[in-house]
Design a protein around this motif. Structure first.
Motif, mmCIF file in Angstrom:
data_model
loop_
_atom_site.group_PDB
_atom_site.id
_atom_site.type_symbol
_atom_site.label_atom_id
_atom_site.label_comp_id
_atom_site.label_asym_id
_atom_site.label_seq_id
_atom_site.Cartn_x
_atom_site.Cartn_y
_atom_site.Cartn_z
ATOM 1 N N VAL A 203 0.862 -1.180 0.000
ATOM 2 C CA VAL A 203 0.000 0.000 0.000
ATOM 3 C C VAL A 203 0.898 1.229 0.000
ATOM 4 N N GLY A 204 0.302 2.367 -0.313
ATOM 5 C CA GLY A 204 1.093 3.587 -0.289
ATOM 6 C C GLY A 204 0.482 4.658 -1.162
ATOM 7 N N TYR A 205 1.081 5.825 -1.075
ATOM 8 C CA TYR A 205 0.639 6.949 -1.896
ATOM 9 C C TYR A 205 0.909 6.627 -3.354
ATOM 10 N N THR A 206 0.077 7.139 -4.227
ATOM 11 C CA THR A 206 0.278 6.867 -5.637
ATOM 12 C C THR A 206 1.646 7.376 -6.102
ATOM 13 N N ASN A 207 2.297 6.609 -6.948
ATOM 14 C CA ASN A 207 3.622 6.913 -7.498
ATOM 15 C C ASN A 207 4.738 6.826 -6.458
ATOM 16 N N ALA A 208 4.516 6.050 -5.387
ATOM 17 C CA ALA A 208 5.567 5.856 -4.386
ATOM 18 C C ALA A 208 6.559 4.782 -4.805
ATOM 19 N N LYS A 210 5.391 1.435 -5.720
ATOM 20 C CA LYS A 210 4.898 0.117 -5.303
ATOM 21 C C LYS A 210 5.100 -0.926 -6.394
ATOM 22 N N SER A 211 4.740 -0.580 -7.630
ATOM 23 C CA SER A 211 4.840 -1.564 -8.716
ATOM 24 C C SER A 211 6.293 -1.910 -9.018
ATOM 25 N N THR A 212 7.180 -0.922 -8.959
ATOM 26 C CA THR A 212 8.603 -1.193 -9.167
ATOM 27 C C THR A 212 9.134 -2.112 -8.077
ATOM 28 N N LEU A 213 8.731 -1.862 -6.838
ATOM 29 C CA LEU A 213 9.136 -2.729 -5.724
ATOM 30 C C LEU A 213 8.539 -4.120 -5.883
ATOM 31 N N PHE A 214 7.282 -4.191 -6.302
ATOM 32 C CA PHE A 214 6.619 -5.468 -6.536
ATOM 33 C C PHE A 214 7.388 -6.282 -7.579
ATOM 34 N N ASN A 215 7.772 -5.640 -8.675
ATOM 35 C CA ASN A 215 8.532 -6.324 -9.722
ATOM 36 C C ASN A 215 9.894 -6.779 -9.212
ATOM 37 N N ALA A 216 10.552 -5.935 -8.410
ATOM 38 C CA ALA A 216 11.884 -6.277 -7.901
ATOM 39 C C ALA A 216 11.828 -7.469 -6.950
ATOM 40 N N LEU A 217 10.759 -7.579 -6.176
ATOM 41 C CA LEU A 217 10.647 -8.661 -5.203
ATOM 42 C C LEU A 217 10.202 -9.978 -5.838
ATOM 43 N N THR A 218 9.391 -9.902 -6.877
ATOM 44 C CA THR A 218 8.779 -11.110 -7.431
ATOM 45 C C THR A 218 9.203 -11.429 -8.857
ATOM 46 N N ALA A 219 10.050 -10.580 -9.461
ATOM 47 C CA ALA A 219 10.449 -10.757 -10.858
ATOM 48 C C ALA A 219 9.238 -10.729 -11.782
ATOM 49 N N ALA A 220 8.207 -9.976 -11.397
ATOM 50 C CA ALA A 220 7.022 -9.826 -12.245
ATOM 51 C C ALA A 220 7.271 -8.721 -13.263
ATOM 52 N N THR A 231 -1.152 1.967 -11.508
ATOM 53 C CA THR A 231 -1.736 0.663 -11.180
ATOM 54 C C THR A 231 -3.141 0.854 -10.628
ATOM 55 N N LEU A 232 -4.126 0.229 -11.279
ATOM 56 C CA LEU A 232 -5.492 0.238 -10.772
ATOM 57 C C LEU A 232 -5.947 -1.154 -10.377
ATOM 58 N N ASP A 233 -5.547 -2.141 -11.155
ATOM 59 C CA ASP A 233 -5.993 -3.514 -10.928
ATOM 60 C C ASP A 233 -4.973 -4.258 -10.074
ATOM 61 N N VAL A 253 -3.933 -0.506 -5.759
ATOM 62 C CA VAL A 253 -4.074 0.865 -6.234
ATOM 63 C C VAL A 253 -3.481 1.837 -5.216
ATOM 64 N N GLY A 254 -2.862 2.897 -5.712
ATOM 65 C CA GLY A 254 -2.274 3.898 -4.830
ATOM 66 C C GLY A 254 -3.330 4.832 -4.256
ATOM 67 N N PHE A 255 -3.005 5.405 -3.099
ATOM 68 C CA PHE A 255 -3.910 6.347 -2.455
ATOM 69 C C PHE A 255 -3.500 7.772 -2.827
ATOM 70 N N VAL A 256 -4.373 8.701 -2.519
ATOM 71 C CA VAL A 256 -4.112 10.107 -2.777
ATOM 72 C C VAL A 256 -4.892 10.904 -1.740
ATOM 73 N N SER A 257 -4.471 12.129 -1.465
ATOM 74 C CA SER A 257 -5.187 12.938 -0.492
ATOM 75 C C SER A 257 -6.604 13.204 -0.970
ATOM 76 N N ARG A 258 -7.527 13.219 -0.035
ATOM 77 C CA ARG A 258 -8.946 13.439 -0.339
ATOM 78 C C ARG A 258 -9.425 12.486 -1.427
ATOM 79 N N LEU A 259 -9.067 11.216 -1.284
ATOM 80 C CA LEU A 259 -9.533 10.214 -2.244
ATOM 81 C C LEU A 259 -11.057 10.234 -2.244
ATOM 82 N N PRO A 260 -11.677 10.487 -3.411
ATOM 83 C CA PRO A 260 -13.152 10.606 -3.448
ATOM 84 C C PRO A 260 -13.834 9.366 -2.878
ATOM 85 N N HIS A 261 -14.869 9.587 -2.077
ATOM 86 C CA HIS A 261 -15.565 8.465 -1.459
ATOM 87 C C HIS A 261 -16.227 7.575 -2.505
ATOM 88 N N THR A 262 -16.584 8.150 -3.657
ATOM 89 C CA THR A 262 -17.153 7.320 -4.724
ATOM 90 C C THR A 262 -16.142 6.287 -5.190
#
Length: 423
Positions: A203-208, A210-220, A231-233, A253-262
């Protein structure tokens, strides 16, 4: 919305409104959101107010300043870092002479462009429909009440009532489909639970990163781009954690400030992977000037979705941009904290060790196995729990083992079965 609008554009003037006494948000993030939507920013205009102008949100003088900037820079879009009522939006468009888009609409537009899977598209559609329903108020006030008659709407049904009914019906259908997806996700979690595999969610703020770290850890090979909401899915892969065996690592998916409740509501099925995880790895962009503030925003969203009780390991990412990787506690941190660089690979081993420790992998212990206990020895190697091995004088083995509670419990059963076998 549901009144005549200017055509949307890609060359924008940003209007950053700050109200006295309200929480101040990162203006740079709004510019990043525009960039993620591939909108060019010609100028950013700041506005400070005590309260909202009932007709324009900002004062008439500020609205005219925005209009002049739009004309001077040949802009075709105004992005407002606040919410607008339908009436305010319509009035502001008339003054500035181009399309006006709110922060929520901008985020929804980004999500719509990034959604790739069936589930992702459904989630975005639900968020858009829910947002549209809130915009119907006063959206059709220029139309008279419709007459009833054969083949027409019910007597006196207004256009807004018709649209509300159509939106409600469509929202119901989309929710039904998403509930089916949520059911399949729940089945997957139950299967993982029966297999004994722990789930670790990034988890984390968007563009932190996460996906690069995910790829580095799992070779994905998941998409990892330097932009917001790449990343949305959610994507899941196996990760070997010494002493715990294979765990399921989820990129979310990354979080952002005031993420819309919708969006929170629409992405409920996806966010359940966070809520139901055994462990969260909070990825923080250590190089970002607002890293501490963004970290608090993520923790706030985790509280909102009910995931604040899940154990957390914090990965301070992009440390290569601030002078090298090093591990250690960070003031105000939650759980274990490790500094890493997903790009260079520095600190990844320490991060995996921290994940193992958070999952209950204990300090190494010595374990003597007789020669005939080969099955238990092979299983420990399979789980990655063996750190070292020595051959004893009687032909047995002395293993240095690091394992979590699940591995130790299964090992005890194996040794009991071995002891109960007839000699």
């Amino acid at each position: 919305m549901f009144f005549d609008r200017f055509a949307p554009g890609r060359h924008a003037v940003l209007l950053d409104v700050e109200f006295r006494g309200a929480e101040r948000f990162d203006a740079g993030e709004f510019r990043e959101l525009a960039g993620s939507a591939e909108v060019g920013v010609a100028l950013s205009i700041a506005a400070k107010r005590r309260e909202r102008h009932p007709r324009l949100l900002v004062g008439e003088g500020k609205a005219k300043e925005v209009r002049a900037a739009v004309a001077r820079h040949s802009a075709d879009l105004v992005l407002v870092n606040e919410e607008l009522s339908p009436g305010q939006q319509r009035n502001l468009e008339r003054v500035v002479g181009c399309r006006v888009m709110t922060r929520t609409e901008l985020i929804l537009n980004i999500f719509a462009e990034r959604a790739r899977t069936f589930e992702g598209k459904l989630q975005v559609e639900l968020a858009q429909l829910q947002h549209a329903r809130t915009r119907l108020v006063r959206g059709w006030t220029h139309l008279d009440r419709q007459k009833g008659g054969i083949g027409l709407r019910g007597g006196g049904e207004t256009q807004i009532e018709l649209d509300k009914r159509m939106l409600t019906e469509r929202i119901g259908k989309v929710r039904s489909r998403l509930e089916q997806v949520a059911g399949r996700r729940a089945q997957g979690r139950r299967r993982r639970g029966r297999s004994g595999a722990a789930t670790v969610s990034l988890v984390g703020y968007t563009n932190a990163g996460k996906s690069t770290l995910f790829n580095a850890l799992t070779a994905a090979r998941t998409v990892a781009e330097d932009r917001l909401f790449a990343t949305l899915d959610p994507t899941m892969r196996r990760l070997d954690v010494p002493g715990a065996g294979e765990v399921v690592l989820a990129d979310t998916v990354g979080f952002v400030s005031r993420l819309p409740h919708t969006l929170i509501d629409a992405f409920k099925a996806t966010l359940e992977e966070v809520i139901n995880a055994d462990l969260l790895v909070h990825v923080v962009d250590r190089s970002a000037p607002e890293s501490r503030w963004r970290r608090r925003e993520v923790e706030r969203v985790l509280r909102e979705i009910g995931a604040d009780s899940v154990p957390v390991v914090t990965a301070l990412n992009k440390c290569d941009l601030i002078g090298g990787a090093r591990s250690g506690p960070l003031k105000g941190g939650t759980g274990n904290t490790v500094q890493v660089s997903a790009k260079t690979g520095e600190g990844l081993e320490r991060l995996v060790e921290a994940i193992g420790a958070a999952l209950g992998v204990q300090a190494p212990v010595s374990l003597a196995l007789p020669l005939a206990a080969g099955r238990a020895r092979a299983w420990l190697y399979e789980k990655g729990a063996v750190l070292g091995e020595e051959i004893t004088e009687d032909g047995g083995t002395l293993l240095t083992v690091r394992a979590d509670a699940g591995v130790r419990a299964h090992l005890d059963r194996l040794l009991r079965d071995f002891a109960d076998e007839p000699s």
